[in-house]
Design a protein around this motif. Structure first.
Motif, PDB file in Angstrom:
ATOM      1  N   GLN A  88      36.080  44.042  52.499  1.00 46.00           N
ATOM      2  CA  GLN A  88      37.348  43.406  52.139  1.00 46.00           C
ATOM      3  C   GLN A  88      38.438  44.471  51.931  1.00 46.00           C
ATOM      4  O   GLN A  88      39.565  44.316  52.403  1.00 46.00           O
ATOM      5  CB  GLN A  88      37.147  42.584  50.862  1.00 46.00           C
ATOM      6  CG  GLN A  88      38.099  41.457  50.668  1.00 46.00           C
ATOM      7  CD  GLN A  88      37.670  40.542  49.516  1.00 46.00           C
ATOM      8  OE1 GLN A  88      36.598  40.685  48.944  1.00 46.00           O
ATOM      9  NE2 GLN A  88      38.518  39.608  49.194  1.00 46.00           N
ATOM     10  N   ILE A  89      38.084  45.538  51.269  1.00 43.86           N
ATOM     11  CA  ILE A  89      39.042  46.625  51.029  1.00 43.86           C
ATOM     12  C   ILE A  89      39.429  47.286  52.353  1.00 43.86           C
ATOM     13  O   ILE A  89      40.611  47.554  52.604  1.00 43.86           O
ATOM     14  CB  ILE A  89      38.464  47.642  50.023  1.00 43.86           C
ATOM     15  CG1 ILE A  89      38.380  47.004  48.630  1.00 43.86           C
ATOM     16  CG2 ILE A  89      39.291  48.924  49.994  1.00 43.86           C
ATOM     17  CD1 ILE A  89      37.519  47.774  47.642  1.00 43.86           C
TER      18      ILE A  89
ATOM     19  N   LYS B  55      43.992  41.998  59.944  1.00 44.93           N
ATOM     20  CA  LYS B  55      43.981  42.111  58.490  1.00 44.93           C
ATOM     21  C   LYS B  55      43.925  40.730  57.834  1.00 44.93           C
ATOM     22  O   LYS B  55      43.110  40.488  56.938  1.00 44.93           O
ATOM     23  CB  LYS B  55      45.244  42.860  58.031  1.00 44.93           C
ATOM     24  CG  LYS B  55      45.454  42.901  56.549  1.00 44.93           C
ATOM     25  CD  LYS B  55      46.761  43.586  56.216  1.00 44.93           C
ATOM     26  CE  LYS B  55      47.038  43.560  54.741  1.00 44.93           C
ATOM     27  NZ  LYS B  55      48.268  44.272  54.399  1.00 44.93           N
ATOM     28  N   GLU B  56      44.748  39.821  58.280  1.00 43.25           N
ATOM     29  CA  GLU B  56      44.816  38.490  57.674  1.00 43.25           C
ATOM     30  C   GLU B  56      43.568  37.660  57.993  1.00 43.25           C
ATOM     31  O   GLU B  56      43.031  36.957  57.132  1.00 43.25           O
ATOM     32  CB  GLU B  56      46.071  37.742  58.138  1.00 43.25           C
ATOM     33  CG  GLU B  56      47.377  38.313  57.617  1.00 43.25           C
ATOM     34  CD  GLU B  56      47.854  39.580  58.346  1.00 43.25           C
ATOM     35  OE1 GLU B  56      48.701  40.293  57.790  1.00 43.25           O
ATOM     36  OE2 GLU B  56      47.363  39.857  59.471  1.00 43.25           O
ATOM     37  N   ILE B  57      43.094  37.769  59.223  1.00 49.44           N
ATOM     38  CA  ILE B  57      41.917  36.999  59.633  1.00 49.44           C
ATOM     39  C   ILE B  57      40.686  37.471  58.857  1.00 49.44           C
ATOM     40  O   ILE B  57      39.944  36.668  58.287  1.00 49.44           O
ATOM     41  CB  ILE B  57      41.700  37.107  61.157  1.00 49.44           C
ATOM     42  CG1 ILE B  57      42.838  36.417  61.906  1.00 49.44           C
ATOM     43  CG2 ILE B  57      40.344  36.529  61.555  1.00 49.44           C
ATOM     44  CD1 ILE B  57      42.879  36.717  63.392  1.00 49.44           C
ATOM     45  N   LEU B  58      40.470  38.792  58.850  1.00 51.91           N
ATOM     46  CA  LEU B  58      39.310  39.330  58.133  1.00 51.91           C
ATOM     47  C   LEU B  58      39.430  39.090  56.633  1.00 51.91           C
ATOM     48  O   LEU B  58      38.445  38.723  55.979  1.00 51.91           O
ATOM     49  CB  LEU B  58      39.161  40.829  58.409  1.00 51.91           C
ATOM     50  CG  LEU B  58      38.677  41.211  59.795  1.00 51.91           C
ATOM     51  CD1 LEU B  58      38.744  42.722  59.992  1.00 51.91           C
ATOM     52  CD2 LEU B  58      37.261  40.699  60.024  1.00 51.91           C
TER      53      LEU B  58
ATOM     54  N   HIS C 157      32.467  40.731  38.654  1.00 51.24           N
ATOM     55  CA  HIS C 157      33.261  39.505  38.601  1.00 51.24           C
ATOM     56  C   HIS C 157      34.754  39.839  38.488  1.00 51.24           C
ATOM     57  O   HIS C 157      35.587  39.222  39.154  1.00 51.24           O
ATOM     58  CB  HIS C 157      32.826  38.622  37.426  1.00 51.24           C
ATOM     59  CG  HIS C 157      33.514  37.309  37.393  1.00 51.24           C
ATOM     60  ND1 HIS C 157      33.178  36.280  38.246  1.00 51.24           N
ATOM     61  CD2 HIS C 157      34.540  36.847  36.640  1.00 51.24           C
ATOM     62  CE1 HIS C 157      33.960  35.245  38.008  1.00 51.24           C
ATOM     63  NE2 HIS C 157      34.799  35.567  37.040  1.00 51.24           N
ATOM     64  N   GLN C 158      35.063  40.830  37.676  1.00 49.14           N
ATOM     65  CA  GLN C 158      36.458  41.259  37.536  1.00 49.14           C
ATOM     66  C   GLN C 158      36.998  41.786  38.870  1.00 49.14           C
ATOM     67  O   GLN C 158      38.110  41.437  39.285  1.00 49.14           O
ATOM     68  CB  GLN C 158      36.554  42.349  36.465  1.00 49.14           C
ATOM     69  CG  GLN C 158      37.964  42.857  36.232  1.00 49.14           C
ATOM     70  CD  GLN C 158      37.988  44.009  35.245  1.00 49.14           C
ATOM     71  OE1 GLN C 158      37.172  44.929  35.330  1.00 49.14           O
ATOM     72  NE2 GLN C 158      38.917  43.951  34.309  1.00 49.14           N
ATOM     73  N   ILE C 159      36.213  42.596  39.557  1.00 46.94           N
ATOM     74  CA  ILE C 159      36.622  43.134  40.861  1.00 46.94           C
ATOM     75  C   ILE C 159      36.780  41.993  41.861  1.00 46.94           C
ATOM     76  O   ILE C 159      37.736  41.958  42.644  1.00 46.94           O
ATOM     77  CB  ILE C 159      35.615  44.195  41.360  1.00 46.94           C
ATOM     78  CG1 ILE C 159      35.631  45.412  40.436  1.00 46.94           C
ATOM     79  CG2 ILE C 159      35.914  44.597  42.804  1.00 46.94           C
ATOM     80  CD1 ILE C 159      34.466  46.366  40.637  1.00 46.94           C
ATOM     81  N   TYR C 160      35.838  41.042  41.836  1.00 43.39           N
ATOM     82  CA  TYR C 160      35.908  39.873  42.716  1.00 43.39           C
ATOM     83  C   TYR C 160      37.243  39.140  42.525  1.00 43.39           C
ATOM     84  O   TYR C 160      37.936  38.831  43.501  1.00 43.39           O
ATOM     85  CB  TYR C 160      34.728  38.927  42.425  1.00 43.39           C
ATOM     86  CG  TYR C 160      34.942  37.537  42.947  1.00 43.39           C
ATOM     87  CD1 TYR C 160      34.738  37.233  44.286  1.00 43.39           C
ATOM     88  CD2 TYR C 160      35.398  36.521  42.106  1.00 43.39           C
ATOM     89  CE1 TYR C 160      34.975  35.956  44.774  1.00 43.39           C
ATOM     90  CE2 TYR C 160      35.629  35.254  42.578  1.00 43.39           C
ATOM     91  CZ  TYR C 160      35.420  34.971  43.913  1.00 43.39           C
ATOM     92  OH  TYR C 160      35.667  33.711  44.391  1.00 43.39           O
TER      93      TYR C 160
ATOM     94  N   ASP D  83      44.222  39.692  46.191  1.00 42.14           N
ATOM     95  CA  ASP D  83      44.747  40.811  46.976  1.00 42.14           C
ATOM     96  C   ASP D  83      45.191  41.981  46.109  1.00 42.14           C
ATOM     97  O   ASP D  83      46.118  42.713  46.458  1.00 42.14           O
ATOM     98  CB  ASP D  83      45.897  40.345  47.885  1.00 42.14           C
ATOM     99  CG  ASP D  83      45.439  39.331  48.911  1.00 42.14           C
ATOM    100  OD1 ASP D  83      44.334  39.518  49.461  1.00 42.14           O
ATOM    101  OD2 ASP D  83      46.177  38.353  49.152  1.00 42.14           O
ATOM    102  N   ASP D  84      44.521  42.159  44.994  1.00 46.45           N
ATOM    103  CA  ASP D  84      44.793  43.262  44.071  1.00 46.45           C
ATOM    104  C   ASP D  84      43.679  44.293  44.245  1.00 46.45           C
ATOM    105  O   ASP D  84      42.601  44.150  43.691  1.00 46.45           O
ATOM    106  CB  ASP D  84      44.836  42.730  42.636  1.00 46.45           C
ATOM    107  CG  ASP D  84      45.112  43.811  41.610  1.00 46.45           C
ATOM    108  OD1 ASP D  84      45.430  44.961  41.995  1.00 46.45           O
ATOM    109  OD2 ASP D  84      45.012  43.503  40.405  1.00 46.45           O
TER     110      ASP D  84
END
Length: 181
Positions: A32-33, A43-46, A107-110, A116-117
């Motif tokens: 994701q990153i 970028k948007e599709i993935l 969970h926080q990272i998720y 998108d942070d």
């Protein structure tokens, strides 16, 4: 004894699926990153696809497995409360607390990535992925050996194992860097 063994089997099954979810969710974080640095429209599709995949993994497999593994563990401790006085179990429960902290941090990272942070690099996530491996390594040896003295050797082994993982990570990073050049 039959009830106990059935509960123990269910506990083990959900521990395995919990770890599988933790291993895979962090790998999805890496993807994701890395997808965020791709050109449009890739970028948007993935990004959209990885959000769906992480959502399903996190809420359909990982969280339910964590809850069920914990409930079955508490049931086992209720059936055998004397385990709480065994040194190996006390050390194991310390690692379980670390596992829960690791899970909550994931969970926080998720949640951050779903918004998108991005606060971590993909390299950090690759290293972070080894946290669950180290905890699993420690818990399995404690459960199999059931010896609190051996946990000292286990900790030394875990530190050595962690060093090997970090060296392997650096080695892999250098290979990737050479291949991209």
């Amino acid at each position: 004894m039959d009830l106990y063994n059935n509960i123990k089997a269910l506990h083990l099954i959900f521990v395995i699926t919990w770890f599988a979810g933790l291993f895979y969710i962090v790998r999805l974080f890496v993807y994701q990153i890395e997808a965020q640095s791709k050109p449009s429209p890739e970028k948007e599709i993935l990004g959209a696809q990885y959000k769906i995949m992480t959502y399903r993994l996190w809420y359909i497999i990982t969280w339910p497995s964590a809850v069920l593994a914990t409930l079955f563990a508490l049931t086992l401790l209720h059936l055998n409360p004397e385990w709480l006085y065994m040194p190996w179990m006390q050390v194991k429960l310390g690692f379980v607390v670390l596992l829960l902290a690791y899970h909550l941090k994931c969970h926080q990272i998720y949640k951050q990535l779903q918004n998108d942070d991005t606060r971590y690099s993909s390299n950090f996530m690759r290293l972070w992925n080894e946290g669950a491996t180290i905890i699993l390594f420690a818990v399995v040896f404690l459960v199999i050996l059931k010896n609190a003295i051996d946990w000292i050797y286990g900790v030394v082994g875990i530190i050595g194992f962690s060093i090997l993982i970090m060296l392997g990570f650096k080695f892999y990073k250098n290979i990737r860097k050479k291949n991209n050049s």
